[in-house]
Scaffold this motif. Structure first.
Motif, PDB file in Angstrom:
ATOM      1  N   ALA A  95     -22.373 110.240 110.723  1.00  0.00           N
ATOM      2  CA  ALA A  95     -22.092 109.381 109.571  1.00  0.00           C
ATOM      3  C   ALA A  95     -21.288 108.168 110.041  1.00  0.00           C
ATOM      4  O   ALA A  95     -20.095 108.279 110.331  1.00  0.00           O
ATOM      5  CB  ALA A  95     -21.328 110.158 108.501  1.00  0.00           C
ATOM      6  N   PHE A  96     -21.962 107.024 110.124  1.00  0.00           N
ATOM      7  CA  PHE A  96     -21.339 105.792 110.594  1.00  0.00           C
ATOM      8  C   PHE A  96     -20.654 105.052 109.458  1.00  0.00           C
ATOM      9  O   PHE A  96     -21.129 105.060 108.319  1.00  0.00           O
ATOM     10  CB  PHE A  96     -22.401 104.841 111.165  1.00  0.00           C
ATOM     11  N   SER A  97     -19.553 104.370 109.781  1.00  0.00           N
ATOM     12  CA  SER A  97     -19.069 103.288 108.930  1.00  0.00           C
ATOM     13  C   SER A  97     -19.901 102.059 109.300  1.00  0.00           C
ATOM     14  O   SER A  97     -20.550 102.027 110.359  1.00  0.00           O
ATOM     15  CB  SER A  97     -17.593 103.016 109.199  1.00  0.00           C
TER      16      SER A  97
ATOM     17  N   LEU B  52     -21.266 101.387 113.049  1.00  0.00           N
ATOM     18  CA  LEU B  52     -22.696 101.272 113.323  1.00  0.00           C
ATOM     19  C   LEU B  52     -23.008  99.958 114.036  1.00  0.00           C
ATOM     20  O   LEU B  52     -23.813  99.919 114.972  1.00  0.00           O
ATOM     21  CB  LEU B  52     -23.493 101.374 112.025  1.00  0.00           C
ATOM     22  N   GLU B  53     -22.359  98.881 113.597  1.00  0.00           N
ATOM     23  CA  GLU B  53     -22.596  97.578 114.236  1.00  0.00           C
ATOM     24  C   GLU B  53     -22.166  97.605 115.701  1.00  0.00           C
ATOM     25  O   GLU B  53     -22.876  97.097 116.577  1.00  0.00           O
ATOM     26  CB  GLU B  53     -21.849  96.480 113.487  1.00  0.00           C
ATOM     27  N   LYS B  54     -21.007  98.213 115.977  1.00  0.00           N
ATOM     28  CA  LYS B  54     -20.552  98.282 117.361  1.00  0.00           C
ATOM     29  C   LYS B  54     -21.477  99.156 118.199  1.00  0.00           C
ATOM     30  O   LYS B  54     -21.767  98.849 119.366  1.00  0.00           O
ATOM     31  CB  LYS B  54     -19.125  98.829 117.433  1.00  0.00           C
ATOM     32  N   PHE B  55     -21.960 100.254 117.622  1.00  0.00           N
ATOM     33  CA  PHE B  55     -22.810 101.180 118.374  1.00  0.00           C
ATOM     34  C   PHE B  55     -24.178 100.572 118.682  1.00  0.00           C
ATOM     35  O   PHE B  55     -24.736 100.797 119.751  1.00  0.00           O
ATOM     36  CB  PHE B  55     -22.978 102.477 117.577  1.00  0.00           C
ATOM     37  N   THR B  56     -24.726  99.791 117.759  1.00  0.00           N
ATOM     38  CA  THR B  56     -26.093  99.277 117.908  1.00  0.00           C
ATOM     39  C   THR B  56     -26.166  97.792 118.246  1.00  0.00           C
ATOM     40  O   THR B  56     -27.208  97.317 118.707  1.00  0.00           O
ATOM     41  CB  THR B  56     -26.896  99.502 116.613  1.00  0.00           C
ATOM     42  N   GLY B  57     -25.088  97.045 117.959  1.00  0.00           N
ATOM     43  CA  GLY B  57     -25.140  95.592 118.136  1.00  0.00           C
ATOM     44  C   GLY B  57     -25.887  94.889 117.024  1.00  0.00           C
ATOM     45  O   GLY B  57     -26.153  93.693 117.106  1.00  0.00           O
TER      46      GLY B  57
ATOM     47  N   PRO C 296     -27.064  96.849 108.404  1.00  0.00           N
ATOM     48  CA  PRO C 296     -26.895  98.299 108.502  1.00  0.00           C
ATOM     49  C   PRO C 296     -28.208  99.083 108.463  1.00  0.00           C
ATOM     50  O   PRO C 296     -28.287 100.158 109.071  1.00  0.00           O
ATOM     51  CB  PRO C 296     -26.007  98.638 107.299  1.00  0.00           C
ATOM     52  N   ILE C 297     -29.212  98.562 107.780  1.00  0.00           N
ATOM     53  CA  ILE C 297     -30.498  99.272 107.724  1.00  0.00           C
ATOM     54  C   ILE C 297     -31.187  99.236 109.087  1.00  0.00           C
ATOM     55  O   ILE C 297     -31.661 100.262 109.597  1.00  0.00           O
ATOM     56  CB  ILE C 297     -31.416  98.654 106.649  1.00  0.00           C
ATOM     57  N   LYS C 298     -31.207  98.047 109.697  1.00  0.00           N
ATOM     58  CA  LYS C 298     -31.786  97.944 111.040  1.00  0.00           C
ATOM     59  C   LYS C 298     -30.972  98.750 112.040  1.00  0.00           C
ATOM     60  O   LYS C 298     -31.515  99.402 112.931  1.00  0.00           O
ATOM     61  CB  LYS C 298     -31.846  96.471 111.464  1.00  0.00           C
ATOM     62  N   GLY C 299     -29.642  98.703 111.870  1.00  0.00           N
ATOM     63  CA  GLY C 299     -28.774  99.460 112.758  1.00  0.00           C
ATOM     64  C   GLY C 299     -29.021 100.953 112.668  1.00  0.00           C
ATOM     65  O   GLY C 299     -29.007 101.661 113.683  1.00  0.00           O
ATOM     66  N   LEU C 300     -29.265 101.427 111.461  1.00  0.00           N
ATOM     67  CA  LEU C 300     -29.521 102.850 111.245  1.00  0.00           C
ATOM     68  C   LEU C 300     -30.776 103.286 112.009  1.00  0.00           C
ATOM     69  O   LEU C 300     -30.806 104.356 112.634  1.00  0.00           O
ATOM     70  CB  LEU C 300     -29.684 103.115 109.750  1.00  0.00           C
TER      71      LEU C 300
ATOM     72  N   TYR D  22     -26.500 108.441 109.111  1.00  0.00           N
ATOM     73  CA  TYR D  22     -26.099 107.934 107.810  1.00  0.00           C
ATOM     74  C   TYR D  22     -25.203 106.715 108.055  1.00  0.00           C
ATOM     75  O   TYR D  22     -24.551 106.608 109.096  1.00  0.00           O
ATOM     76  CB  TYR D  22     -25.290 108.963 107.023  1.00  0.00           C
ATOM     77  N   VAL D  23     -25.119 105.828 107.064  1.00  0.00           N
ATOM     78  CA  VAL D  23     -24.130 104.761 107.111  1.00  0.00           C
ATOM     79  C   VAL D  23     -23.560 104.573 105.713  1.00  0.00           C
ATOM     80  O   VAL D  23     -24.298 104.466 104.736  1.00  0.00           O
ATOM     81  CB  VAL D  23     -24.713 103.438 107.658  1.00  0.00           C
ATOM     82  N   THR D  24     -22.225 104.590 105.625  1.00  0.00           N
ATOM     83  CA  THR D  24     -21.565 104.346 104.347  1.00  0.00           C
ATOM     84  C   THR D  24     -21.298 102.850 104.221  1.00  0.00           C
ATOM     85  O   THR D  24     -20.894 102.195 105.184  1.00  0.00           O
ATOM     86  CB  THR D  24     -20.243 105.122 104.249  1.00  0.00           C
TER      87      THR D  24
END
Length: 297
Positions: free
Chosen positions: A178-180, A184-189, A193-197, A209-211
């Motif tokens: 479950a990402f904040s 999520l942005e830091k993990f994926t660049g 958030p949808i693309k990051g997910l 998940y992303v909140t």
């Protein structure tokens, strides 16, 4: 039913201000109070408030701050016997500013003398838990706990918030990640958030998940994007809302709720928390959550 929450515990020193500063200068606080914080520790309080046995497992110094934090946790019914106490180290604390809109700014300090060695966890029997939750503030400890979850076939939840360290191994190990949004942005660049997910899903076999604050939560299920709106409330203080969401989600996983039900349950617990100040004071009881959910049906 028992849940383990492994990670950081922090003493939050909170000051209320009219608005969050955007420049340097001197500012006057309207109120000040201290309360225990930290993602995994606050999640543990949420688990206890929701009616389950829970142990908090984390590192503290041998100081008055630790005594204050562990006494508070025990007062909420959280087990603290497995906490690691480290000589000649300072316990973690945060300076927090909260404005009139309920938004906050957090500055956290962790003493580098707090040992990161997970060997101290070998004495913990992780097989007894129904769910294991970890945050990302003790990478080595989280990895060990998530590995124990795999070995013992116990579902695991990762609170994937911001941290300066890589969390790839943790994301790969966890059953529910479950990402904040910032995490999520830091993990994926990826800022979206949808693309990051979707990028995150390529890096784990677990569910992602992303909140997204008041907008609720997005997740992927069999490759399909899902969304659950957040509960609309009069916000007083958002401090700890994400931590409470994760604690509630660990409860939902332990109770084997269907995914949408689990997300709606967790959204509701987090939203109700925001109606009162402090990261823990506003955490609702299970009965309050059930009443709110029944009105939403």
């Amino acid at each position: 039913m028992s849940i383990a929450c492994l990670g950081i515990t922090v003493l939050d020193r909170i000051q209320r201000v009219a608005s969050l500063p955007t420049t340097g200068g001197k500012f006057v606080a309207k109120d000040y109070f201290e309360v225990g914080g930290g993602p995994a520790a606050t999640a543990a309080v949420a688990v206890a408030r929701l009616g389950h046995d829970v142990d908090f497992i984390g590192r503290v110094g041998c100081d008055g701050v630790a005594d204050t934090m562990l006494t508070e946790l025990a007062g909420y019914g959280v087990g603290v016997e497995s906490c690691v106490k480290i000589q000649n180290a300072s316990s973690s604390f945060s300076a927090i500013l909260v404005d009139d809109e309920g938004e906050r700014m957090i500055i956290n300090y962790q003493d580098p003398s707090l040992s990161r060695d997970p060997k101290t966890l070998e004495s913990v029997d992780f097989s007894k838990y129904n769910t294991i939750l970890t945050d990302v503030r003790w990478i080595e400890g989280a990895k060990y706990a998530l590995e124990q979850a795999k070995i013992n076939n116990i579902p695991s939840v990762l609170d994937a918030d911001l941290t300066p360290e890589p969390i790839d191994e943790l994301v790969q190990l966890a059953d529910h990640v479950a990402f904040s949004e910032p995490g999520l942005e830091k993990f994926t660049g990826e800022t979206d958030p949808i693309k990051g997910l979707k990028i995150a899903q390529e890096r784990t076999e677990g569910k992602v998940y992303v909140t997204v604050g008041s907008k609720g939560c997005y997740w992927l299920e069999n490759g399909e994007l899902k969304h659950q709106s957040g509960l609309k409330v009069d916000v007083v203080d958002t401090t700890g809302a994400g931590d409470v969401f994760h604690g509630a989600f660990a409860v939902a996983v332990a109770e084997k709720m269907e995914t949408r039900q689990a997300v709606q349950f967790s959204n509701t617990v987090a939203a109700l928390k925001c109606t009162k100040r402090g990261g823990r004071e506003g955490i609702p009881s299970r009965n309050d959550v059930n009443v709110t959910l029944s009105k939403a049906d």
